[in-house]
Scaffold this motif. Structure first.
Motif, PDB file in Angstrom:
ATOM      1  N   VAL A 110      42.956 -23.511  16.178  1.00 53.17           N
ATOM      2  CA  VAL A 110      44.137 -23.587  17.046  1.00 53.17           C
ATOM      3  C   VAL A 110      44.085 -24.846  17.900  1.00 53.17           C
ATOM      4  CG1 VAL A 110      45.409 -22.456  18.929  1.00 53.17           C
ATOM      5  CG2 VAL A 110      44.358 -21.072  17.120  1.00 53.17           C
ATOM      6  N   ALA A 111      45.215 -25.542  17.985  1.00 51.57           N
ATOM      7  CA  ALA A 111      45.347 -26.712  18.858  1.00 51.57           C
ATOM      8  C   ALA A 111      46.548 -26.521  19.780  1.00 51.57           C
ATOM      9  CB  ALA A 111      45.522 -27.989  18.030  1.00 51.57           C
ATOM     10  N   VAL A 112      46.615 -27.385  20.777  1.00 56.40           N
ATOM     11  CA  VAL A 112      47.732 -27.373  21.720  1.00 56.40           C
ATOM     12  C   VAL A 112      48.383 -28.749  21.707  1.00 56.40           C
ATOM     13  CG1 VAL A 112      48.373 -27.245  24.155  1.00 56.40           C
ATOM     14  CG2 VAL A 112      46.757 -25.605  23.208  1.00 56.40           C
ATOM     15  N   ILE A 113      49.714 -28.765  21.615  1.00 52.54           N
ATOM     16  CA  ILE A 113      50.477 -30.014  21.660  1.00 52.54           C
ATOM     17  C   ILE A 113      51.421 -29.932  22.853  1.00 52.54           C
ATOM     18  CG2 ILE A 113      52.083 -31.523  20.445  1.00 52.54           C
ATOM     19  CD1 ILE A 113      51.053 -30.276  17.808  1.00 52.54           C
ATOM     20  N   LEU A 114      51.256 -30.856  23.778  1.00 50.69           N
ATOM     21  CA  LEU A 114      52.020 -30.836  25.019  1.00 50.69           C
ATOM     22  C   LEU A 114      53.052 -31.958  25.036  1.00 50.69           C
ATOM     23  CD1 LEU A 114      52.584 -30.062  27.979  1.00 50.69           C
ATOM     24  CD2 LEU A 114      50.609 -31.456  28.626  1.00 50.69           C
ATOM     25  N   MET A 115      54.290 -31.606  25.352  1.00 49.03           N
ATOM     26  CA  MET A 115      55.343 -32.602  25.540  1.00 49.03           C
ATOM     27  C   MET A 115      55.384 -32.962  27.023  1.00 49.03           C
ATOM     28  SD  MET A 115      58.273 -31.060  22.970  1.00 49.03           S
ATOM     29  CE  MET A 115      58.136 -29.368  23.579  1.00 49.03           C
ATOM     30  N   ALA A 116      54.878 -34.155  27.353  1.00 51.57           N
ATOM     31  CA  ALA A 116      54.694 -34.533  28.756  1.00 51.57           C
ATOM     32  C   ALA A 116      55.176 -35.953  29.021  1.00 51.57           C
ATOM     33  CB  ALA A 116      53.228 -34.384  29.144  1.00 51.57           C
ATOM     34  N   GLY A 117      56.289 -36.336  28.417  1.00 51.21           N
ATOM     35  CA  GLY A 117      56.757 -37.712  28.549  1.00 51.21           C
ATOM     36  C   GLY A 117      57.555 -37.995  29.803  1.00 51.21           C
ATOM     37  N   CYS A 258      52.986 -25.590  20.897  1.00 50.41           N
ATOM     38  CA  CYS A 258      53.660 -26.764  21.446  1.00 50.41           C
ATOM     39  C   CYS A 258      54.570 -26.312  22.585  1.00 50.41           C
ATOM     40  CB  CYS A 258      54.470 -27.444  20.344  1.00 50.41           C
ATOM     41  SG  CYS A 258      55.450 -28.855  20.875  1.00 50.41           S
ATOM     42  N   TYR A 259      54.484 -26.984  23.734  1.00 55.31           N
ATOM     43  CA  TYR A 259      55.262 -26.544  24.900  1.00 55.31           C
ATOM     44  C   TYR A 259      55.554 -27.727  25.816  1.00 55.31           C
ATOM     45  CZ  TYR A 259      51.002 -27.059  27.645  1.00 55.31           C
ATOM     46  OH  TYR A 259      49.905 -27.588  28.276  1.00 55.31           O
ATOM     47  N   CYS A 260      56.370 -27.494  26.855  1.00 50.66           N
ATOM     48  CA  CYS A 260      56.752 -28.528  27.814  1.00 50.66           C
ATOM     49  C   CYS A 260      55.913 -28.427  29.084  1.00 50.66           C
ATOM     50  CB  CYS A 260      58.225 -28.408  28.184  1.00 50.66           C
ATOM     51  SG  CYS A 260      59.342 -28.917  26.873  1.00 50.66           S
ATOM     52  N   VAL A 261      55.606 -29.567  29.658  1.00 46.23           N
ATOM     53  CA  VAL A 261      54.698 -29.633  30.789  1.00 46.23           C
ATOM     54  C   VAL A 261      55.256 -28.981  32.048  1.00 46.23           C
ATOM     55  CG1 VAL A 261      55.516 -31.857  31.719  1.00 46.23           C
ATOM     56  CG2 VAL A 261      53.098 -31.217  31.973  1.00 46.23           C
ATOM     57  N   ASP A 262      56.576 -28.862  32.163  1.00 38.38           N
ATOM     58  CA  ASP A 262      57.160 -28.470  33.447  1.00 38.38           C
ATOM     59  C   ASP A 262      57.261 -26.958  33.658  1.00 38.38           C
ATOM     60  OD1 ASP A 262      59.208 -27.855  31.716  1.00 38.38           O
ATOM     61  OD2 ASP A 262      60.656 -29.244  32.571  1.00 38.38           O
ATOM     62  N   ASN A 263      56.678 -26.164  32.780  1.00 33.46           N
ATOM     63  CA  ASN A 263      56.653 -24.709  32.965  1.00 33.46           C
ATOM     64  C   ASN A 263      55.295 -24.318  33.541  1.00 33.46           C
ATOM     65  OD1 ASN A 263      56.820 -21.928  32.861  1.00 33.46           O
ATOM     66  ND2 ASN A 263      56.786 -21.809  30.621  1.00 33.46           N
ATOM     67  N   CYS A 264      55.264 -24.018  34.838  1.00 31.07           N
ATOM     68  CA  CYS A 264      53.978 -23.761  35.497  1.00 31.07           C
ATOM     69  C   CYS A 264      53.310 -22.480  35.009  1.00 31.07           C
ATOM     70  CB  CYS A 264      54.167 -23.709  37.018  1.00 31.07           C
ATOM     71  SG  CYS A 264      55.110 -22.287  37.612  1.00 31.07           S
ATOM     72  N   VAL A 286      58.929 -19.378  17.804  1.00 26.21           N
ATOM     73  CA  VAL A 286      59.459 -19.728  19.116  1.00 26.21           C
ATOM     74  C   VAL A 286      59.355 -18.537  20.056  1.00 26.21           C
ATOM     75  CG1 VAL A 286      61.821 -19.193  18.339  1.00 26.21           C
ATOM     76  CG2 VAL A 286      61.485 -20.588  20.381  1.00 26.21           C
ATOM     77  N   LYS A 287      58.991 -18.819  21.303  1.00 25.07           N
ATOM     78  CA  LYS A 287      59.009 -17.803  22.351  1.00 25.07           C
ATOM     79  C   LYS A 287      60.350 -17.839  23.054  1.00 25.07           C
ATOM     80  CE  LYS A 287      54.322 -17.179  24.175  1.00 25.07           C
ATOM     81  NZ  LYS A 287      53.498 -17.299  25.388  1.00 25.07           N
ATOM     82  N   VAL A 288      60.831 -16.674  23.447  1.00 30.75           N
ATOM     83  CA  VAL A 288      62.072 -16.584  24.210  1.00 30.75           C
ATOM     84  C   VAL A 288      61.871 -15.601  25.345  1.00 30.75           C
ATOM     85  CG1 VAL A 288      63.521 -17.120  22.203  1.00 30.75           C
ATOM     86  CG2 VAL A 288      63.019 -14.723  22.763  1.00 30.75           C
ATOM     87  N   ASN A 336      66.010 -19.650  25.017  1.00 30.09           N
ATOM     88  CA  ASN A 336      64.986 -20.607  24.613  1.00 30.09           C
ATOM     89  C   ASN A 336      64.201 -21.113  25.829  1.00 30.09           C
ATOM     90  OD1 ASN A 336      63.603 -22.573  23.005  1.00 30.09           O
ATOM     91  ND2 ASN A 336      65.057 -24.116  23.713  1.00 30.09           N
ATOM     92  N   ILE A 337      62.854 -21.127  25.747  1.00 31.89           N
ATOM     93  CA  ILE A 337      62.025 -21.647  26.846  1.00 31.89           C
ATOM     94  C   ILE A 337      61.145 -22.806  26.390  1.00 31.89           C
ATOM     95  CG2 ILE A 337      62.060 -19.459  28.101  1.00 31.89           C
ATOM     96  CD1 ILE A 337      59.177 -18.962  27.124  1.00 31.89           C
ATOM     97  N   ALA A 338      61.481 -23.397  25.246  1.00 28.45           N
ATOM     98  CA  ALA A 338      60.792 -24.605  24.749  1.00 28.45           C
ATOM     99  C   ALA A 338      59.293 -24.411  24.617  1.00 28.45           C
ATOM    100  CB  ALA A 338      61.096 -25.805  25.646  1.00 28.45           C
TER     101      ALA A 338
END
Length: 496
Positions: A110-117, A258-264, A286-288, A336-338
């Motif tokens: 398992v790996a983690v891919i973070l969208m943090a641009g 894979c997820y977005c950085v801004d979800n604490c 996908v998680k919702v 959708n929660i990305a």
């Protein structure tokens, strides 16, 4: 961008590049070539050489020819066979998903891919958004919270399966051009928050040139093309171009979160989600969360023209948004929660259908150069477009999509707005984390007592508990707040 030495560029190379752009209908980018310095020519040459101008033209033509369908009559709710919910599934099922995910983590699959641009511009910060401090008692930034969740899972896998298990969860962090160096330096200054540096990889999101409304590439200055990030959907091309796919395969990674950085509240590498998707032979998941009301302005995962995707709130009529299932839940309620699951095999084959992905037009005010006189222009109305694709645009190409609904209060608290706005802001992020940690203690049988007036202030480090596990010691005991619990020793001491 490739930086060329002016002395290394031959006239033949310049002529060939000019011809290529002229044939593509973009020869105007050389309008000011003869008045540029050698250094400026080298910069423009390097930028134009890096751009796939034929692909840009193809994306533009596809974007303007395929206007989005907004009618609701071609929408269908998610079929039951692709949808489950941790809120309605039996505890045994949820436990089985979690165990399956932990086993995969213990096997190093398992790996983690973070969208943090993104930068924290709306938050009043020019730093990468992941560096932002939401004013927790510990003042940990978002990156640290997420790093410590990875560490906790790695340690938890060793507790369950033995210290010799291969429980490394590699973390791939996608930045943008402006955030690449600040993000790396932030991690380096903080010793990668306890993770091993070799298990944290930074890579850059792609860009696309900004275009006029009729598809001409805009010049930002006489020697520089105006560019913009290609949307979070640009992650797929970046994964291939930046060598991430090769790294996943070399490491034996089979699945990625894979997820977005801004979800604490993001449950990084969530074993329940990983186990759920893997158990269903999912290639794209996908998680919702459930929509709070029919008119909540969020995109929903559903079928459009019998293809999976995310449909924006504005594209759904009131009548359709209010439709209910037999159990009373919203028919179009999968918000959708990305946060996504991908098999490595799926990510590997994205190039096979990348040419079919939709790019979305965002009309913007783009500073540019007047081609007639060379003056810089700061438009007051939109004068051009940025093209971007979205991470969910690939759903339609999944062989086996799965959707898991989770509890909003435990897994989704986005940071979008400036302090003080009251919605999706630093204050709500802080509130939601503290409320979650209080629930963890209370669900484990402990009690919370505040020594002062107002709200309880309690923070549990992710190193202590990932999702409420390992807190048996608090049963029947009371914790006085405010309190910050950073370790197992802190937990024991606070509940003596």
């Amino acid at each position: 961008m490739t930086i060329k030495d002016p002395l290394d560029i031959s006239q033949a190379e310049i002529d060939a590049l000019k011809q290529r752009y002229t044939q593509a209908g973009q020869g105007h980018l050389f309008t000011f070539w003869d008045e540029l310095t050698l250094e400026q020519q080298a910069e423009l040459f390097g930028q134009l050489e890096d751009i796939d101008v034929e692909r840009v033209n193809q994306i533009y033509k596809k974007s303007v020819s395929g206007s989005a369908v907004t009618a609701s009559d071609n929408l269908e709710p998610l079929p039951d066979h692709v949808f489950d919910s941790v809120q309605t599934a039996s505890p045994d099922r949820v436990s089985a998903w979690n165990e399956a995910g932990m086993k995969l983590i213990s096997e190093g699959k398992v790996a983690v891919i973070l969208m943090a641009g993104g930068q924290g511009t709306r938050l009043g910060s020019s730093a990468p958004k992941g560096c932002y401090d939401i004013n927790l008692p510990s003042h940990k930034p978002l990156f640290q919270l997420q790093a410590e969740r990875i560490l906790r899972l790695q340690n938890l896998a060793k507790e369950i399966y033995g210290v010799n298990c291969d429980s490394v969860i590699p973390w791939y962090i996608m930045t943008s051009g402006p955030t690449y160096e600040p993000t790396y330096q932030f991690f380096k200054a903080n010793n990668f928050f306890g993770l091993k540096e070799e298990n944290v990889t930074f890579f850059q999101q792609g860009t696309l040139p900004c275009l006029t409304m009729d598809g001409k590439i805009l010049l930002e200055t006489k020697h520089r093309v105006a560019i913009a990030p290609d949307g979070n959907g640009g992650i797929y091309q970046a994964l291939h171009k930046e060598g991430v796919i090769k790294s996943l395969k070399d490491r034996g990674i089979e699945f990625s979160h894979c997820y977005c950085v801004d979800n604490c509240l993001a449950r990084v590498a969530d074993p329940t989600f990983i186990g759920y998707c893997a158990s269903k032979s999912t290639d794209c998941g996908v998680k919702v969360v459930g929509k709070s009301s029919p008119d909540e302005p969020v995109g929903v995962v559903c079928l459009r023209d019998q293809k999976y995707g995310v449909v924006e709130y504005s594209e759904i009529s009131q009548e359709v948004s209010e439709m209910r299932k037999p159990d009373g839940s919203l028919a179009f309620g999968a918000a959708n929660i990305a946060t996504h699951f991908f098999s490595t095999e799926f990510l590997e084959r994205v190039p096979d259908f990348a040419g079919e992905l939709e790019y979305h037009i965002a009309k913007k005010k783009i500073p540019t150069v007047d081609l007639e006189n060379g003056d810089l222009v700061a438009p007051k109305t939109p004068n051009g477009m940025k093209l971007e694709c979205f991470v969910f645009d690939v759903f339609a190409y999944a062989n086996n999509l799965s959707v898991l609904q989770v509890d909003r209060q435990d897994e989704f608290s986005p940071l979008k707005n400036a302090p003080g706005t009251g919605v999706d802001c630093p204050e709500t992020s802080r509130r939601d984390i503290i409320a979650q940690h209080i629930r963890f203690i209370e669900d484990a049988g402990g009690k919370i007592m505040s020594q002062g007036k107002g709200e309880h202030t309690l923070e549990l480090s992710p190193l202590v508990t990932y999702a409420g596990e390992g807190l048996e010691i608090v049963r029947g005991k009371t914790l006085n707040t405010p309190a910050i619990i950073e370790s197992r020793e802190d937990l024991i001491r606070c509940f003596l």
